[in-house]
Write a protein that holds these residues in place. Structure first.
Motif, PDB file in Angstrom:
ATOM      1  N   GLU A 192       0.747  -1.141  -0.208  1.00 37.91           N
ATOM      2  CA  GLU A 192       0.030   0.003   0.123  1.00 37.91           C
ATOM      3  C   GLU A 192       0.762   1.301   0.095  1.00 37.91           C
ATOM      4  N   GLN A 193       0.350   2.253  -0.665  1.00 40.09           N
ATOM      5  CA  GLN A 193       1.030   3.449  -0.665  1.00 40.09           C
ATOM      6  C   GLN A 193       0.042   4.457  -0.129  1.00 40.09           C
ATOM      7  N   VAL A 194       0.597   5.654   0.240  1.00 40.96           N
ATOM      8  CA  VAL A 194      -0.356   6.929   0.602  1.00 40.96           C
ATOM      9  C   VAL A 194       0.050   8.213  -0.039  1.00 40.96           C
ATOM     10  N   LYS A 195      -0.779   8.837  -0.490  1.00 41.52           N
ATOM     11  CA  LYS A 195      -0.612  10.402  -1.344  1.00 41.52           C
ATOM     12  C   LYS A 195      -0.723  11.071  -0.131  1.00 41.52           C
ATOM     13  N   VAL A 241      -4.211  12.974   3.468  1.00 42.32           N
ATOM     14  CA  VAL A 241      -3.757  11.662   3.296  1.00 42.32           C
ATOM     15  C   VAL A 241      -4.724  10.572   2.636  1.00 42.32           C
ATOM     16  N   GLU A 242      -4.397  10.462   1.537  1.00 37.43           N
ATOM     17  CA  GLU A 242      -5.262   9.333   0.756  1.00 37.43           C
ATOM     18  C   GLU A 242      -4.679   7.862   0.343  1.00 37.43           C
ATOM     19  N   VAL A 243      -5.065   6.751   0.742  1.00 35.36           N
ATOM     20  CA  VAL A 243      -4.508   5.773   0.129  1.00 35.36           C
ATOM     21  C   VAL A 243      -4.678   5.290  -1.233  1.00 35.36           C
ATOM     22  N   VAL A 244      -3.677   4.956  -1.890  1.00 33.73           N
ATOM     23  CA  VAL A 244      -3.592   4.727  -3.138  1.00 33.73           C
ATOM     24  C   VAL A 244      -3.090   3.188  -3.316  1.00 33.73           C
ATOM     25  N   LYS A 245      -3.362   2.608  -4.587  1.00 36.27           N
ATOM     26  CA  LYS A 245      -2.825   1.307  -4.828  1.00 36.27           C
ATOM     27  C   LYS A 245      -1.792   1.152  -5.729  1.00 36.27           C
TER      28      LYS A 245
END
Length: 61
Positions: free
Chosen positions: A3-6, A57-61
């Motif tokens: 997982e990554q976060v923006k 903060v947003e979770v990105v895939k």
């Protein structure tokens, strides 16, 4: 894939504590509305926690 976060800077780091300004710079955020995509790990979460009032903060895939 991990997982990554923006992370997006929504408020200026000017006139903030020096430690908070250093965290914003270390994350790679320069101007208001600038964004970075970083791995979602404990180090990133800890840094975001310290400047949560300045970022979104947003979770990105």
């Amino acid at each position: 894939m991990a997982e990554q976060v923006k992370i997006t800077l929504v408020k200026s780091a000017a006139h903030r504590l020096p430690k908070q300004r250093a965290i914003v710079k270390a994350l790679g955020l320069n101007k208001v509305q600038s964004s970075v995509v970083l791995p979602d790990n404990a180090a990133t979460r800890g840094a975001v926690f310290k400047i949560a009032h300045l970022v979104t903060v947003e979770v990105v895939k």
